[in-house]
Design a protein around this motif. Structure first.
Motif, mmCIF file in Angstrom:
data_model
loop_
_atom_site.group_PDB
_atom_site.id
_atom_site.type_symbol
_atom_site.label_atom_id
_atom_site.label_comp_id
_atom_site.label_asym_id
_atom_site.label_seq_id
_atom_site.Cartn_x
_atom_site.Cartn_y
_atom_site.Cartn_z
ATOM 1 N N TRP A 98 -4.094 30.765 -5.528
ATOM 2 C CA TRP A 98 -2.781 30.953 -4.907
ATOM 3 C C TRP A 98 -1.790 31.972 -5.742
ATOM 4 O O TRP A 98 -2.328 32.398 -6.989
ATOM 5 N N LEU A 99 -0.862 32.469 -5.161
ATOM 6 C CA LEU A 99 0.036 33.515 -5.811
ATOM 7 C C LEU A 99 1.299 32.867 -5.508
ATOM 8 O O LEU A 99 1.749 32.161 -4.730
ATOM 9 N N LEU A 100 2.429 33.155 -6.620
ATOM 10 C CA LEU A 100 3.566 32.561 -6.868
ATOM 11 C C LEU A 100 4.513 33.617 -7.030
ATOM 12 O O LEU A 100 4.272 34.292 -8.040
ATOM 13 N N ALA A 101 5.571 33.810 -6.176
ATOM 14 C CA ALA A 101 6.637 34.955 -6.613
ATOM 15 C C ALA A 101 8.070 34.191 -6.476
ATOM 16 O O ALA A 101 8.275 33.591 -5.608
ATOM 17 N N GLU A 102 8.880 34.477 -7.391
ATOM 18 C CA GLU A 102 10.095 33.484 -7.557
ATOM 19 C C GLU A 102 11.259 34.696 -7.792
ATOM 20 O O GLU A 102 10.972 35.397 -8.941
ATOM 21 N N ALA A 103 12.383 34.830 -7.221
ATOM 22 C CA ALA A 103 13.448 35.748 -7.571
ATOM 23 C C ALA A 103 14.478 34.762 -8.340
ATOM 24 O O ALA A 103 14.557 33.469 -7.894
ATOM 25 N N VAL A 104 14.885 35.132 -9.432
ATOM 26 C CA VAL A 104 15.653 34.560 -10.410
ATOM 27 C C VAL A 104 17.212 35.119 -10.412
ATOM 28 O O VAL A 104 17.211 36.293 -10.381
ATOM 29 N N ALA A 105 18.058 34.076 -10.397
ATOM 30 C CA ALA A 105 19.586 34.553 -10.472
ATOM 31 C C ALA A 105 20.111 33.424 -11.404
ATOM 32 O O ALA A 105 19.983 32.286 -11.404
ATOM 33 N N GLY A 106 20.615 33.956 -12.615
ATOM 34 C CA GLY A 106 21.343 33.050 -13.672
ATOM 35 C C GLY A 106 22.859 32.578 -13.246
ATOM 36 O O GLY A 106 23.382 33.508 -12.710
ATOM 37 N N TYR A 107 23.264 31.513 -13.659
ATOM 38 C CA TYR A 107 24.548 31.173 -13.538
ATOM 39 C C TYR A 107 25.298 30.777 -14.821
ATOM 40 O O TYR A 107 26.624 30.080 -14.701
ATOM 41 N N THR A 108 24.576 31.050 -16.032
ATOM 42 C CA THR A 108 25.474 30.828 -17.177
ATOM 43 C C THR A 108 25.472 31.954 -18.072
ATOM 44 O O THR A 108 24.533 32.882 -17.511
ATOM 45 N N PRO A 109 26.082 32.314 -18.935
ATOM 46 C CA PRO A 109 26.388 33.676 -19.428
ATOM 47 C C PRO A 109 25.228 34.098 -20.043
ATOM 48 O O PRO A 109 24.838 35.275 -20.401
ATOM 49 N N PHE A 110 24.503 32.964 -20.541
ATOM 50 C CA PHE A 110 23.276 33.477 -21.505
ATOM 51 C C PHE A 110 21.768 33.375 -20.573
ATOM 52 O O PHE A 110 20.849 33.266 -21.252
ATOM 53 N N SER A 111 21.925 33.381 -19.442
ATOM 54 C CA SER A 111 20.615 33.433 -18.527
ATOM 55 C C SER A 111 20.940 34.799 -17.839
ATOM 56 O O SER A 111 21.887 35.391 -17.719
ATOM 57 N N PRO A 112 19.619 35.151 -17.412
ATOM 58 C CA PRO A 112 19.681 36.679 -16.864
ATOM 59 C C PRO A 112 20.526 36.802 -15.432
ATOM 60 O O PRO A 112 20.645 35.759 -14.944
ATOM 61 N N GLU A 113 21.147 37.992 -15.176
ATOM 62 C CA GLU A 113 21.876 38.386 -14.124
ATOM 63 C C GLU A 113 20.840 38.111 -13.056
ATOM 64 O O GLU A 113 21.463 37.330 -11.781
ATOM 65 N N TRP A 114 19.637 38.637 -12.876
ATOM 66 C CA TRP A 114 18.929 38.472 -11.922
ATOM 67 C C TRP A 114 17.369 38.902 -12.489
ATOM 68 O O TRP A 114 17.259 39.465 -13.472
ATOM 69 N N GLY A 115 16.266 38.699 -11.774
ATOM 70 C CA GLY A 115 15.023 38.992 -12.243
ATOM 71 C C GLY A 115 14.013 38.485 -11.122
ATOM 72 O O GLY A 115 14.218 38.031 -10.241
ATOM 73 N N LEU A 116 12.781 38.512 -11.559
ATOM 74 C CA LEU A 116 11.415 38.412 -10.722
ATOM 75 C C LEU A 116 10.423 37.784 -11.603
ATOM 76 O O LEU A 116 10.359 38.302 -12.925
ATOM 77 N N LEU A 117 10.039 36.576 -11.303
ATOM 78 C CA LEU A 117 8.611 36.030 -11.890
ATOM 79 C C LEU A 117 7.451 36.054 -10.591
ATOM 80 O O LEU A 117 7.452 35.673 -9.875
ATOM 81 N N VAL A 118 6.373 36.656 -11.256
ATOM 82 C CA VAL A 118 5.118 36.370 -10.489
ATOM 83 C C VAL A 118 3.994 35.779 -11.305
ATOM 84 O O VAL A 118 4.086 35.973 -12.487
ATOM 85 N N SER A 119 3.120 35.020 -10.577
ATOM 86 C CA SER A 119 2.263 34.547 -11.334
ATOM 87 C C SER A 119 0.835 34.310 -10.201
ATOM 88 O O SER A 119 1.101 33.977 -9.146
ATOM 89 N N ALA A 120 -0.282 34.265 -10.665
ATOM 90 C CA ALA A 120 -1.417 33.836 -9.951
ATOM 91 C C ALA A 120 -2.194 32.620 -10.641
ATOM 92 O O ALA A 120 -2.222 32.487 -11.799
ATOM 93 N N GLY A 121 -2.818 31.765 -9.770
ATOM 94 C CA GLY A 121 -3.230 30.651 -10.113
ATOM 95 C C GLY A 121 -4.621 29.980 -9.461
ATOM 96 O O GLY A 121 -4.673 30.523 -8.484
ATOM 97 N N MET A 122 -5.112 28.892 -10.034
ATOM 98 C CA MET A 122 -6.186 28.370 -9.529
ATOM 99 C C MET A 122 -6.366 26.790 -9.887
ATOM 100 O O MET A 122 -6.089 26.544 -10.962
ATOM 101 N N ASP A 123 -6.541 25.876 -8.695
ATOM 102 C CA ASP A 123 -6.783 24.792 -8.993
ATOM 103 C C ASP A 123 -8.158 24.249 -8.826
ATOM 104 O O ASP A 123 -8.925 24.831 -8.157
ATOM 105 N N TRP A 124 -8.611 23.259 -9.606
ATOM 106 C CA TRP A 124 -9.853 22.584 -9.631
ATOM 107 C C TRP A 124 -9.823 20.965 -9.001
ATOM 108 O O TRP A 124 -8.724 20.423 -9.458
#
Length: 284
Positions: A258-284
């Motif tokens: 599988w592939l996973l993509a996540e758009a990120v928005a922070g809502y505290t001053p020390f979290s990012p304003e916005w960003g992107l996380l992507v990953s690929a994985g496999m289950d057994w």
């Protein structure tokens, strides 16, 4: 002494739950490690999975590095998580191989031990985590419950200014319910985090995560809210242990691979304003 009526007991319980929810959504105007603890992967308790592994990266804009007193762009290279299940127990390891930080502005003076970055660039190893999750309920019930606990290892260099080089302990209690294609989960607990203060060596924070997921064939859209919340106001000046909070809108595509993509928005001053996380994985 008069015993409380059932109605009074229910009202008191509702007030406690409401207080915890308020803590979860209020951003603290505080002065962290860079990212909050990821949510529990409940799918590892689903039948047919024994192990899972994923690797990816992240790109964050408007991220603050508390110890360095700067704000800029963060690149996470080599984000990874690995799981192994045996019966009711899931063992989890995870972390970030390396972080690259480009300074763009300053919001505070750096801590005295932080080395200057003459070219405006900082890089350091990321944090690593080892956790255990134990399912507390049997299969087939309307609500599943699990206990998760573990530690974050001191693998970073506080002199770089991106993280604290301190040992943390986390423990959360979580629940999940599935109604048709919709799965809802929540967890909350305590994080006992080390600090860089010799006179105040650890701080206790509320750790939380909420997720709603929809199964649409090979696609699983999801929304996740997670973070950590500083408690007592007198502790909010501890640098490196601020409140964090992120909303992640994501979609997982695929089956065993599988592939996973996540758009990120922070809502505290020390979290990012916005960003992107992507990953690929496999289950057994």
């Amino acid at each position: 002494m008069m015993r409380p009526t059932p109605l009074a007991a229910r009202c008191a319980f509702a007030r406690r739950i409401s207080f915890l929810l308020v803590l979860c959504v209020l951003p603290a105007r505080a002065s962290a490690q860079l990212r909050p603890l990821d949510a529990l992967e409940w799918r590892m308790f689903d039948g047919g999975r024994t192990a899972s592994a994923q690797v990816g990266g992240g790109w964050m804009a408007g991220q603050r590095a508390s110890l360095a007193g700067t704000e800029g762009r963060l690149v996470e290279a080599g984000n990874w998580r690995a799981f192994w299940r045996t019966g009711r127990v899931v063992l989890e390891g995870g972390g970030t191989v390396h972080r690259f930080f480009d300074e763009q502005s300053s919001f505070a003076a750096p801590e005295p031990y932080v080395r200057p970055a003459d070219d405006g660039k900082r890089h350091d190893a990321g944090d690593y985590r080892i956790l255990t999750a134990i399912r507390l309920t049997d299969d087939g019930g309307p609500v599943a419950a699990a206990l998760r606990f573990g530690t974050r290892l001191p693998t970073t260099d506080n002199a770089v200014g991106l993280d604290r080089d301190a040992t943390d302990f986390m423990a959360t209690l979580g629940g999940r319910t599935v109604r048709g294609p919709v799965a809802l989960q929540a967890e909350a607990g305590v994080g006992i985090f080390g600090t860089r203060r010799p006179t105040f060596e650890q701080d206790d924070l509320l750790v939380y995560a909420l997720r709603a997921e929809y199964a649409a064939g090979a696609l699983r859209p999801m929304v996740t809210v997670l973070g950590q919340q500083v408690g007592r106001p007198r502790r909010r000046e501890i640098r490196g242990n601020e409140s964090l909070g992120e909303v992640r809108l994501g979609v997982r595509a695929g089956g065993r691979r599988w592939l996973l993509a996540e758009a990120v928005a922070g809502y505290t001053p020390f979290s990012p304003e916005w960003g992107l996380l992507v990953s690929a994985g496999m289950d057994w």
